[in-house]
Motif scaffolding. Structure first.
Motif, short mmCIF file in Angstrom:
data_model
loop_
_atom_site.label_atom_id
_atom_site.label_comp_id
_atom_site.label_asym_id
_atom_site.label_seq_id
_atom_site.Cartn_x
_atom_site.Cartn_y
_atom_site.Cartn_z
N LEU A 35 98.48 34.08 41.04
CA LEU A 35 97.24 34.73 40.26
C LEU A 35 97.10 34.62 38.95
N HIS A 36 99.12 33.91 38.88
CA HIS A 36 99.25 33.16 37.46
C HIS A 36 98.10 32.03 36.95
N HIS A 37 97.64 31.33 38.34
CA HIS A 37 97.20 29.90 38.05
C HIS A 37 95.57 30.82 38.05
N LEU A 38 95.05 31.44 38.72
CA LEU A 38 93.92 32.88 38.77
C LEU A 38 93.37 32.86 37.34
N CYS A 39 94.31 33.49 36.86
CA CYS A 39 93.81 34.07 35.33
C CYS A 39 93.89 32.35 34.74
N ASN A 40 94.94 32.01 34.41
CA ASN A 40 94.29 30.18 33.75
C ASN A 40 93.20 29.97 33.19
N ASN A 41 93.10 29.71 35.29
CA ASN A 41 91.59 28.96 35.66
C ASN A 41 90.42 29.13 35.36
N ILE A 42 90.45 30.69 34.62
CA ILE A 42 89.18 31.80 34.78
C ILE A 42 89.08 31.60 33.55
N ASN A 43 90.15 31.64 32.89
CA ASN A 43 90.10 31.61 31.54
C ASN A 43 89.85 30.44 31.01
#
Ligand SMILES: Nc1ncnc2c1ncn2[C@@H]1O[C@H](COP(=O)(O)OP(=O)(O)OP(=O)(O)O)[C@@H](O)[C@H]1O
Length: 509
Positions: A35-43
């Motif tokens: 989820l942390h990665h998802l947040c970063n990648n989405i941003n």
């Protein structure tokens, strides 16, 4: 600071009836790290396609062989929507026909199974989360499986969390992508063209600028060639304005607009009583253009008998008014224009060869719009500046989506067509950005029998026709929604309202 758990961290999830925590749900650190990665990648995603890549990778990693659909749309008539997913197209159509507002407005993810329509589409279970109206957008995120009993509370929670992460970013990207081809200020436009009335920076139009500069200061006759609406009249004006004759008015004659019987008098003038109805002396355009420039537009339409007279004037530099006894010396610079192929006209005997040579001293061929598409943004900005104030509107620009459409449009050659399109769109625009453009123009034919139908019938028939044309596809580049410039969900709700069913537009072999 809240209390920290040493083992599995607990995250409370809002909007969840049971208020379970991730830890209690058995969430692994790996999930949190994803989820942390998802947040970063989405941003970091800067465009919808980058965003799609991020979601695709995440779904694949966390949900294995599930299908997903993510759709956002703005709840207005504006056509801002995003539709992402890896559900194959035939399934997507089926599935969305089935979705209804109840499902979309539910606060919690809904599990659907054993649904006939979905079964037909090969889906056994679906979990759908309606994304609540936020930032003026709504939509849904759904997961689909061809297997049974695969969805659990874990998936429900995860869907909720993901939705909170992605909505603000999608909103941001959509807004960014839709804004804006800003209007260039007049100053900027002038910086990119040496002639105040001519817009464009493409290599083809720059070639024209070069020729204008070369010929303007001489008195050489110029022949402007090019398709209709490519700017021949504007170039004639630019030449005149750059010439030493600029302090005198440019005189224009449209050879196609004046009946042949009156054209001679229009060009050369007449004396009082020269013919029936000549009650007064009339000064012709040649005399008016003395020490100035005469622009002979549509020269290819000049009747053959007048071509002889024009040739003589060009050779002798003197005219005779109709019915007059004396010759009058004129010092006129000629610029002629035509959208006809004069060589062809000559070979078919409609245009005199000697006159053609006389006029073809310095030919300039204007490029059609299809050969200078890179000028479209500047031209659009110019037309917005020209027309918006006339109807009291402040328009800042056009959306990138509209610009993309304009760039992809198979322009014939006519800049006037683009101009009218922008003028119309300004009238139809309610906000300060043109977000919609409609190329379709239905020619009115008086002699065609006209049957009055209700708007609903027309809409029904039209949508059905487009669906059939698109082979029943609703989504994707070649789908009916894109062709109709509608969010798929809007199209689907229209179909429902108008009673259009799958069997009406899908042919089963
Ligand atoms: N380079 C340009 N910059 C700005 N506007 C342009 C340009 N070229 C054409 N236009 C616009 O397109 C329209 C058509 O231009 P114009 O009348 O000069 O074309 P034309 O070739 O003389 O057309 P026709 O052959 O039909 O007489 C005009 O309204 C003009 O504003």
């Amino acid at each position: 600071m809240g209390k920290q758990h040493s083992s599995s961290p607990k995250v409370n999830i809002e909007n969840n009836k049971n208020k379970l925590s991730l830890g209690e749900l058995g969430y692994e650190t790996s999930t949190l790290s994803s989820l942390h990665h998802l947040c970063n990648n989405i941003n970091n995603a800067k465009s919808i396609s980058e965003f799609e890549g991020v979601i695709e990778a995440f779904v694949h990693q966390k949900f294995g062989d599930f299908f997903y659909v993510l759709s956002f749309f703005q709840d207005t008539q504006e056509n801002d929507f995003v539709f992402l997913g890896n559900l194959q197209e035939s399934l997507t159509n089926e599935y969305l026909l089935f979705l209804d507002d109840k499902i979309l407005s539910s606060e919690n993810p809904i599990l659907l199974k054993d649904n006939e329509l979905m079964k037909e589409a090969g889906i056994v279970e679906s979990m759908i989360l309606g994304l609540q109206q936020e930032f003026g957008m709504k939509g849904y995120l759904s997961l689909h499986s061809k297997k049974q009993a695969v969805f659990s509370e874990y998936h429900r929670q995860l869907l909720s969390i993901i939705s909170h992460i992605i909505i603000p970013r999608v909103y941001f990207i959509i807004n960014k992508e839709h804004h804006l081809t800003q209007i260039q200020s007049s100053n900027k436009i002038n910086q990119v063209s040496p002639f105040s009335n001519l817009i464009g920076v493409s290599p083809t139009i720059k070639e024209v600028y070069k020729l204008i500069n070369l010929v303007a200061l001489s008195d050489a006759t110029v022949l402007l060639l090019g398709e209709s609406g490519t700017g021949k009249e504007l170039v004639a004006k630019a030449i005149h304005d750059t010439s030493l004759r600029t302090n005198r008015e440019l005189i224009k004659v449209n050879c196609a607009a004046i009946p042949a019987s009156l054209l001679e008098s229009e060009l050369f003038g007449h004396e009082k009583g020269a013919f029936t109805g000549a009650n007064q002396k009339r000064i012709g355009k040649f005399e008016l253009a003395h020490e100035s420039t005469l622009f002979l537009d549509e020269i290819g339409e000049l009747p053959i008998e007048l071509q002889v007279k024009l040739l003589r004037v060009l050779q002798e530099k003197e005219i005779e008014r109709i019915g007059g006894q004396r010759t009058i010396k004129v010092d006129v610079r000629i610029i002629a224009a035509t959208n006809r192929n004069l060589e062809e006209e000559v070979s078919e005997g409609r245009f005199r060869l000697d006159l053609y040579y006389r006029l073809n001293v310095f030919p300039i061929t204007l490029p059609p719009l299809r050969e200078r598409k890179e000028d479209i943004p500047l031209l659009v900005a110019h037309f917005i500046e020209k027309y918006a104030p006339k109807v009291g509107k402040k328009i800042k620009g056009i959306s990138n989506k509209v610009l993309e459409k304009l760039l992809l449009h198979p322009w014939i050659g006519n800049i006037r067509e683009l101009e009218h399109l922008i003028e119309r769109s300004i009238l139809l625009t309610t906000g300060d950005i043109i977000k919609q453009i409609n190329f379709a123009e239905i020619p009115l034919q008086n002699n065609v029998e006209f049957e009055i139908k209700t708007l609903a019938t027309v809409e029904h028939d039209y949508i059905l026709k487009v669906l059939k044309l698109c082979n029943g596809r609703i989504f994707g580049q070649n789908g009916a929604a894109v062709r109709l410039n509608l969010p798929p969900t809007t199209l689907i709700s229209k179909m429902k309202k108008l009673g259009i069913k799958k069997e009406h537009f899908v042919t089963i072999n």
